[in-house]
Design an enzyme around this catalytic site. Structure first.
Site, PDB file in Angstrom:
ATOM      1  N   GLU A 110      -7.911  -0.559   4.703  1.00 43.38           N
ATOM      2  CA  GLU A 110      -6.448  -0.673   4.619  1.00 43.38           C
ATOM      3  C   GLU A 110      -5.889  -1.163   5.955  1.00 43.38           C
ATOM      4  O   GLU A 110      -4.988  -2.008   5.998  1.00 43.38           O
ATOM      5  CB  GLU A 110      -5.839   0.685   4.250  1.00 43.38           C
ATOM      6  CG  GLU A 110      -6.184   1.114   2.833  1.00 43.38           C
ATOM      7  CD  GLU A 110      -5.739   2.526   2.487  1.00 43.38           C
ATOM      8  OE1 GLU A 110      -5.643   2.816   1.290  1.00 43.38           O
ATOM      9  OE2 GLU A 110      -5.508   3.342   3.390  1.00 43.38           O
ATOM     10  N   ASP A 130       0.841  -1.204   0.000  1.00 40.84           N
ATOM     11  CA  ASP A 130       0.000   0.000   0.000  1.00 40.84           C
ATOM     12  C   ASP A 130       0.873   1.249   0.000  1.00 40.84           C
ATOM     13  O   ASP A 130       2.055   1.196   0.352  1.00 40.84           O
ATOM     14  CB  ASP A 130      -0.917  -0.013   1.240  1.00 40.84           C
ATOM     15  CG  ASP A 130      -2.102   0.936   1.103  1.00 40.84           C
ATOM     16  OD1 ASP A 130      -2.208   1.637   0.081  1.00 40.84           O
ATOM     17  OD2 ASP A 130      -2.929   0.964   2.028  1.00 40.84           O
ATOM     18  N   ASP A 166       0.412   8.710   2.734  1.00 42.76           N
ATOM     19  CA  ASP A 166       0.461  10.161   2.532  1.00 42.76           C
ATOM     20  C   ASP A 166       1.704  10.764   3.170  1.00 42.76           C
ATOM     21  O   ASP A 166       2.241  11.752   2.669  1.00 42.76           O
ATOM     22  CB  ASP A 166      -0.813  10.796   3.101  1.00 42.76           C
ATOM     23  CG  ASP A 166      -2.045  10.245   2.403  1.00 42.76           C
ATOM     24  OD1 ASP A 166      -2.142  10.433   1.181  1.00 42.76           O
ATOM     25  OD2 ASP A 166      -2.873   9.587   3.062  1.00 42.76           O
TER      26      ASP A 166
END
Ligand code: 5RP
EC number: 5.3.1.6
Length: 215
Positions: free
Chosen positions: A101, A79, A82
C-alpha cells in the site's frame, strides 16, 4: 457490512477518469470500491493492486491487474485506513498489506482515502500501529520499540504478509507527531515498513456519511 464504507467507496468512483490505471488498496472498504470499479471497467486501462486479496477480487470482475514496474507513476490511488487524524495522517495495515500500500501511495499523484466515520480520530494510536518486520528481526524490533516509544509491541501470531514477513502491532501509543514517529521506526534494522502514512499522507479523505464528506 458497513453502509459508511460503501458510501465512501461509491463517492471515490467520481475521481476515476477515462483511460486511468487505478491504484487499488486493500480491505473491506476497498472491496466496495473494486465492486463499483467493475461497473466502469470498460473506461479504465487496468489496476495496480496492493495485495493478493485485492488482485483476486479485481480479476474476478475481469479487471486487468498490472505490474507497477510496467505502469510507472499512477494518477490515482484509492485505499481505506484504520484511523485518520485531522491532518489526513493515517494508520493502515490492519489487513497486513501496508508495505505494498505504501509503495503504491508513493507512486501515485493523488491518494484518496475512503473511510467510514468511525475511523476519524483526534489523535492516532487507539488502533494498534502495525509494523511489518523481517522474521529474524522480530524480537530485536520489538525490544527497540518498547525502549524507544513507550508502546507495547504485540506479535500478530499466525499472520504472514504477502511478502513473507511478520507483523508487530504497537499498542498504547498517542501519536502527536506522526511524521517523526514514522521516521524513527523506519530507522530500526529489520523494519520493512510502518503503518503510519504520515510523510506521504492522504491528499483527499472521503468520509462515508449519508452525503459523503470530502476533506
Ligand atoms: C489493509 C489496510 C486497510 O485499508 C485498513 O485495515 C482498513 O480496512 P477496512 O476497510 O476493512 O476497515 O490498511 O492493510
Amino acid at each position: 457490512m458497513s453502509e459508511g464504507k460503501r458510501l465512501a467507496a461509491e463517492k471515490a468512483i467520481e475521481y476515476v477518469e477515462d483511460g486511468m490505471i487505478v491504484g487499488v488498496g486493500t480491505g473491506s472498504t476497498v472491496a466496495y470500491f473494486i465492486d463499483a470499479l467493475a461497473r466502469i471497467k470498460h473506461r479504465i486501462d487496468g489496476a495496480v493492486s496492493s495485495s493478493d486479496q485485492s488482485t483476486e477480487r479485481l480479476r474476478s470482475h475481469g479487471i486487468d491487474v498490472l505490474d507497477l514496474n510496467a505502469t510507472g507513476p499512477l494518477a490515482l490511488y484509492v485505499d481505506g485506513a484504520d484511523e485518520c487524524d485531522p491532518g489526513k495522517h493515517l494508520i493502515k495495515g490492519g489487513g497486513a498489506a501496508l508495505t505494498r500500500e505504501k509503495i503504491i501511495a508513493e507512486a501515485s499523484r493523488q491518494f484518496i482515502c475512503i473511510i467510514d466515520p468511525a475511523k476519524q480520530v483526534p489523535v492516532l494510536g487507539t488502533f494498534p500501529l502495525p509494523v511489518e518486520v523481517i522474521p529474524m528481526a522480530r524480537s530485536l524490533v520489538a525490544r527497540t520499540i518498547l525502549e524507544t516509544t513507550g508502546g507495547q509491541p504485540v506479535w500478530r501470531e499466525g499472520v504472514k504478509t504477502d511478502n513473507g514477513n511478520w507483523v508487530l502491532d504497537i499498542h498504547g501509543l498517542s501519536i502527536t507527531d506522526p511524521v517523526a514517529l514514522e521516521a524513527k521506526l523506519n530507522q530500526i534494522p529489520g523494519v520493512v515498513s510502518v503503518g503510519l502514512f504520515a510523510r506521504r499522507k492522504a491528499d483527499v479523505v472521503i468520509v462515508g456519511t449519508p452525503t459523503p464528506t470530502v476533506l
